[in-house]
Design a protein around this motif. Structure first.
Motif, PDB file in Angstrom:
ATOM      1  N   ALA A   8       0.845  -1.197   0.000  1.00  0.00           N
ATOM      2  CA  ALA A   8       0.000   0.000   0.000  1.00  0.00           C
ATOM      3  C   ALA A   8       0.876   1.241   0.000  1.00  0.00           C
ATOM      4  O   ALA A   8       1.864   1.325   0.733  1.00  0.00           O
ATOM      5  CB  ALA A   8      -0.919  -0.013   1.218  1.00  0.00           C
ATOM      6  N   GLY A   9       0.506   2.214  -0.832  1.00  0.00           N
ATOM      7  CA  GLY A   9       1.262   3.458  -0.902  1.00  0.00           C
ATOM      8  C   GLY A   9       2.261   3.511  -2.038  1.00  0.00           C
ATOM      9  O   GLY A   9       2.860   4.565  -2.281  1.00  0.00           O
ATOM     10  N   ILE A  10       2.467   2.402  -2.727  1.00  0.00           N
ATOM     11  CA  ILE A  10       3.406   2.345  -3.845  1.00  0.00           C
ATOM     12  C   ILE A  10       2.633   1.998  -5.116  1.00  0.00           C
ATOM     13  O   ILE A  10       1.832   1.063  -5.142  1.00  0.00           O
ATOM     14  CB  ILE A  10       4.498   1.282  -3.599  1.00  0.00           C
ATOM     15  N   GLU A  11       2.879   2.773  -6.184  1.00  0.00           N
ATOM     16  CA  GLU A  11       2.208   2.570  -7.463  1.00  0.00           C
ATOM     17  C   GLU A  11       3.188   1.999  -8.501  1.00  0.00           C
ATOM     18  O   GLU A  11       4.410   2.168  -8.357  1.00  0.00           O
ATOM     19  CB  GLU A  11       1.640   3.901  -7.973  1.00  0.00           C
ATOM     20  N   PRO A  12       2.672   1.363  -9.544  1.00  0.00           N
ATOM     21  CA  PRO A  12       3.566   0.846 -10.596  1.00  0.00           C
ATOM     22  C   PRO A  12       4.467   1.924 -11.194  1.00  0.00           C
ATOM     23  O   PRO A  12       5.593   1.628 -11.614  1.00  0.00           O
ATOM     24  CB  PRO A  12       2.587   0.302 -11.642  1.00  0.00           C
ATOM     25  N   SER A  13       4.001   3.176 -11.219  1.00  0.00           N
ATOM     26  CA  SER A  13       4.828   4.251 -11.759  1.00  0.00           C
ATOM     27  C   SER A  13       6.099   4.467 -10.937  1.00  0.00           C
ATOM     28  O   SER A  13       7.140   4.875 -11.476  1.00  0.00           O
ATOM     29  CB  SER A  13       4.021   5.548 -11.822  1.00  0.00           C
ATOM     30  N   VAL A  14       6.036   4.183  -9.631  1.00  0.00           N
ATOM     31  CA  VAL A  14       7.237   4.286  -8.792  1.00  0.00           C
ATOM     32  C   VAL A  14       8.232   3.199  -9.179  1.00  0.00           C
ATOM     33  O   VAL A  14       9.441   3.436  -9.275  1.00  0.00           O
ATOM     34  CB  VAL A  14       6.870   4.171  -7.300  1.00  0.00           C
ATOM     35  N   VAL A  15       7.708   2.000  -9.433  1.00  0.00           N
ATOM     36  CA  VAL A  15       8.565   0.894  -9.863  1.00  0.00           C
ATOM     37  C   VAL A  15       9.270   1.268 -11.168  1.00  0.00           C
ATOM     38  O   VAL A  15      10.479   1.049 -11.334  1.00  0.00           O
ATOM     39  CB  VAL A  15       7.745  -0.393 -10.036  1.00  0.00           C
ATOM     40  N   GLY A  16       8.512   1.881 -12.087  1.00  0.00           N
ATOM     41  CA  GLY A  16       9.103   2.297 -13.342  1.00  0.00           C
ATOM     42  C   GLY A  16      10.194   3.336 -13.155  1.00  0.00           C
ATOM     43  O   GLY A  16      11.245   3.277 -13.808  1.00  0.00           O
ATOM     44  N   TRP A  17       9.955   4.279 -12.243  1.00  0.00           N
ATOM     45  CA  TRP A  17      10.958   5.324 -11.983  1.00  0.00           C
ATOM     46  C   TRP A  17      12.246   4.715 -11.441  1.00  0.00           C
ATOM     47  O   TRP A  17      13.346   5.052 -11.896  1.00  0.00           O
ATOM     48  CB  TRP A  17      10.385   6.344 -10.994  1.00  0.00           C
ATOM     49  N   ILE A  18      12.123   3.812 -10.474  1.00  0.00           N
ATOM     50  CA  ILE A  18      13.313   3.185  -9.889  1.00  0.00           C
ATOM     51  C   ILE A  18      14.033   2.334 -10.931  1.00  0.00           C
ATOM     52  O   ILE A  18      15.267   2.392 -11.063  1.00  0.00           O
ATOM     53  CB  ILE A  18      12.930   2.322  -8.666  1.00  0.00           C
ATOM     54  N   SER A  19      13.278   1.571 -11.696  1.00  0.00           N
ATOM     55  CA  SER A  19      13.888   0.692 -12.696  1.00  0.00           C
ATOM     56  C   SER A  19      14.656   1.487 -13.743  1.00  0.00           C
ATOM     57  O   SER A  19      15.776   1.121 -14.137  1.00  0.00           O
ATOM     58  CB  SER A  19      12.806  -0.158 -13.367  1.00  0.00           C
ATOM     59  N   ASP A  20      14.070   2.593 -14.210  1.00  0.00           N
ATOM     60  CA  ASP A  20      14.733   3.415 -15.216  1.00  0.00           C
ATOM     61  C   ASP A  20      15.943   4.129 -14.643  1.00  0.00           C
ATOM     62  O   ASP A  20      16.997   4.212 -15.283  1.00  0.00           O
ATOM     63  CB  ASP A  20      13.750   4.443 -15.782  1.00  0.00           C
ATOM     64  N   ARG A  21      15.792   4.647 -13.426  1.00  0.00           N
ATOM     65  CA  ARG A  21      16.869   5.465 -12.845  1.00  0.00           C
ATOM     66  C   ARG A  21      18.067   4.615 -12.425  1.00  0.00           C
ATOM     67  O   ARG A  21      19.210   5.043 -12.548  1.00  0.00           O
ATOM     68  CB  ARG A  21      16.288   6.216 -11.640  1.00  0.00           C
ATOM     69  N   PHE A  22      17.804   3.414 -11.920  1.00  0.00           N
ATOM     70  CA  PHE A  22      18.882   2.630 -11.323  1.00  0.00           C
ATOM     71  C   PHE A  22      19.093   1.284 -12.024  1.00  0.00           C
ATOM     72  O   PHE A  22      19.770   0.416 -11.479  1.00  0.00           O
ATOM     73  CB  PHE A  22      18.598   2.408  -9.831  1.00  0.00           C
ATOM     74  N   ASP A  23      18.510   1.124 -13.214  1.00  0.00           N
ATOM     75  CA  ASP A  23      18.696  -0.107 -13.976  1.00  0.00           C
ATOM     76  C   ASP A  23      18.389  -1.324 -13.110  1.00  0.00           C
ATOM     77  O   ASP A  23      19.219  -2.227 -12.940  1.00  0.00           O
ATOM     78  CB  ASP A  23      20.125  -0.185 -14.530  1.00  0.00           C
ATOM     79  N   ALA A  24      17.192  -1.321 -12.537  1.00  0.00           N
ATOM     80  CA  ALA A  24      16.798  -2.374 -11.598  1.00  0.00           C
ATOM     81  C   ALA A  24      15.429  -2.913 -12.015  1.00  0.00           C
ATOM     82  O   ALA A  24      14.393  -2.450 -11.540  1.00  0.00           O
ATOM     83  CB  ALA A  24      16.744  -1.818 -10.179  1.00  0.00           C
ATOM     84  N   PRO A  25      15.386  -3.904 -12.909  1.00  0.00           N
ATOM     85  CA  PRO A  25      14.094  -4.366 -13.446  1.00  0.00           C
ATOM     86  C   PRO A  25      13.252  -5.166 -12.470  1.00  0.00           C
ATOM     87  O   PRO A  25      12.028  -5.158 -12.569  1.00  0.00           O
ATOM     88  CB  PRO A  25      14.518  -5.227 -14.639  1.00  0.00           C
ATOM     89  N   GLU A  26      13.855  -5.884 -11.542  1.00  0.00           N
ATOM     90  CA  GLU A  26      13.102  -6.725 -10.618  1.00  0.00           C
ATOM     91  C   GLU A  26      13.287  -6.203  -9.196  1.00  0.00           C
ATOM     92  O   GLU A  26      14.396  -6.246  -8.650  1.00  0.00           O
ATOM     93  CB  GLU A  26      13.578  -8.182 -10.702  1.00  0.00           C
ATOM     94  N   LEU A  27      12.210  -5.735  -8.599  1.00  0.00           N
ATOM     95  CA  LEU A  27      12.304  -5.115  -7.275  1.00  0.00           C
ATOM     96  C   LEU A  27      11.523  -5.926  -6.253  1.00  0.00           C
ATOM     97  O   LEU A  27      10.449  -6.443  -6.536  1.00  0.00           O
ATOM     98  CB  LEU A  27      11.750  -3.691  -7.299  1.00  0.00           C
ATOM     99  N   GLY A  28      12.064  -6.008  -5.044  1.00  0.00           N
ATOM    100  CA  GLY A  28      11.345  -6.564  -3.908  1.00  0.00           C
ATOM    101  C   GLY A  28      11.057  -5.457  -2.908  1.00  0.00           C
ATOM    102  O   GLY A  28      11.772  -4.452  -2.848  1.00  0.00           O
ATOM    103  N   TRP A  29       9.985  -5.626  -2.123  1.00  0.00           N
ATOM    104  CA  TRP A  29       9.539  -4.574  -1.202  1.00  0.00           C
ATOM    105  C   TRP A  29       9.359  -5.139   0.201  1.00  0.00           C
ATOM    106  O   TRP A  29       8.802  -6.223   0.378  1.00  0.00           O
ATOM    107  CB  TRP A  29       8.213  -3.976  -1.666  1.00  0.00           C
ATOM    108  N   GLU A  30       9.830  -4.393   1.160  1.00  0.00           N
ATOM    109  CA  GLU A  30       9.615  -4.738   2.568  1.00  0.00           C
ATOM    110  C   GLU A  30       9.143  -3.481   3.286  1.00  0.00           C
ATOM    111  O   GLU A  30       9.784  -2.424   3.178  1.00  0.00           O
ATOM    112  CB  GLU A  30      10.897  -5.256   3.210  1.00  0.00           C
ATOM    113  N   VAL A  31       8.041  -3.555   3.995  1.00  0.00           N
ATOM    114  CA  VAL A  31       7.494  -2.404   4.706  1.00  0.00           C
ATOM    115  C   VAL A  31       8.121  -2.336   6.098  1.00  0.00           C
ATOM    116  O   VAL A  31       8.055  -3.293   6.869  1.00  0.00           O
ATOM    117  CB  VAL A  31       5.958  -2.512   4.830  1.00  0.00           C
TER     118      VAL A  31
END
Length: 340
Positions: A8-31
């Motif tokens: 909750a609180g994270i949108e797919p657009s954030v994933v896209g921003w991180i992936s593009d900025r840091f060349d990180a296609p597969e992300l894991g999340w821990e709250v």
């Protein structure tokens, strides 16, 4: 749990921003934190690279509370100083990425002191040094030249203490459903006995400086000071008074576990002496600043009590009567420190 689902609180657009900025296609999340505080997430790539993302709580409507962009800016400014802080990689305020601002920063390995098990990670032989590290880091904050690091615009006219006395009394009067004469009485004492400006050096104040707002290493070193949400420019001894109040107040009145001076840490006198040595500031009127901190805690506690009574705190497991009973006790402790 860390997985590929978006919390909750994270949108797919954030994933896209991180992936593009840091060349990180597969992300894991821990709250890491949820609820009414700023939301904090650990972002991982292949279980190796790790970052931290902080955003306001869900439903945040703007305003000064939960201003993560301001918090990120302060941490960025402190990067070149002696203050241990986390490296901020970017402060993003773009509705196309997320509808609220967020801070993206390096992950800082370590732990806060939230309970006795955390303290046990610091060997007993190192805890005295850890206590001195606690005040050394506070002194480093207070040595910062706010103009030199670009934070001079945080200054506000007049006294920080005076503004907070007015703010917290106003909030108490607005929310409280009962008569607690000690709150008004201690407010008037604090206002009347404010230390002379000549004995009240000003600088950057953290605003919530206590052991669980630091990231510790197992050996007792401090890797970073975090949670700058309440920081301001004002009377720096208010930070020291708050720290001492948190270290010495009864644990059932602080709402968090805090290590004890003279048992887990050096004595209060030793901590104050070390602060004076490290900061170059004489700790005048420390009883006053400690009393102010206890009074503010009483006002905050009354707000919690009122919301509990009204059923506005969700399903938090807090004893309503115990929360309410501590308000007057904190105010009376503050009054005793003021000699009244």
């Amino acid at each position: 749990m860390t997985d590929q689902r978006l919390p909750a609180g994270i949108e797919p657009s954030v994933v896209g921003w991180i992936s593009d900025r840091f060349d990180a296609p597969e992300l894991g999340w821990e709250v890491l934190s949820v609820g009414r505080s700023n939301l904090t997430y650990v972002v991982t790539v292949d279980g190796q690279r790790r970052w931290v993302l902080r955003r306001p709580p869900l439903g945040h409507a703007g305003g000064s509370a939960h201003d993560v962009a301001r918090e990120g800016r302060i941490m960025q400014a402190l990067g070149p100083t002696d203050v241990p802080t986390v490296t901020v990689l970017d402060i993003v305020n773009d509705p196309a990425v997320l509808d609220v601002p967020f801070v993206f920063q390096d992950y800082c390995a370590g732990f806060p002191l939230n309970d006795p098990d955390d303290l046990a990670r610091i060997p007993e032989a190192e805890r005295r040094r850890a206590g001195f590290n606690l005040v050394d880091a506070l002194a480093a904050i207070h040595r910062v030249d706010v103009d030199a690091v670009g934070l001079g615009d945080l200054r506000r006219p007049g006294s920080l203490i005076e503004r907070q006395l007015r703010r917290w009394l106003g909030q108490f009067r607005q929310i409280s459903m009962r008569e607690i004469p000690a709150i008004e009485e201690v407010h008037d004492l604090l206002l009347a006995r404010m230390p002379d400006a000549a004995h009240s050096p000003t600088g950057l104040c953290h605003g919530d400086y206590k052991p669980n707002n630091l990231i510790w290493a197992d050996g007792g070193d401090i890797r970073a000071v975090v949670d700058w949400e309440l920081s301001a420019v004002g009377e720096v001894l208010s930070d020291l008074g708050y720290l001492i109040a948190m270290l010495t107040a009864k644990l059932d009145l602080t709402s968090i576990w805090v290590p004890r001076p003279g048992t887990d840490l050096p004595s209060v006198d030793e901590l104050v002496a070390r602060y004076e040595e490290a900061s170059g500031i004489t700790a005048h009127d420390i009883d006053y600043y400690q009393a102010f901190a206890l009074w503010k805690l009483a006002c905050i506690r009354e707000g919690v009590y009122t919301r509990l009574v009204k059923g506005q705190m969700g399903d938090l497991d807090i004893d309503v009567e115990a929360a309410g009973a501590g308000v007057e006790e904190l105010a009376l402790q503050a009054r005793a420190l003021l000699g009244a």
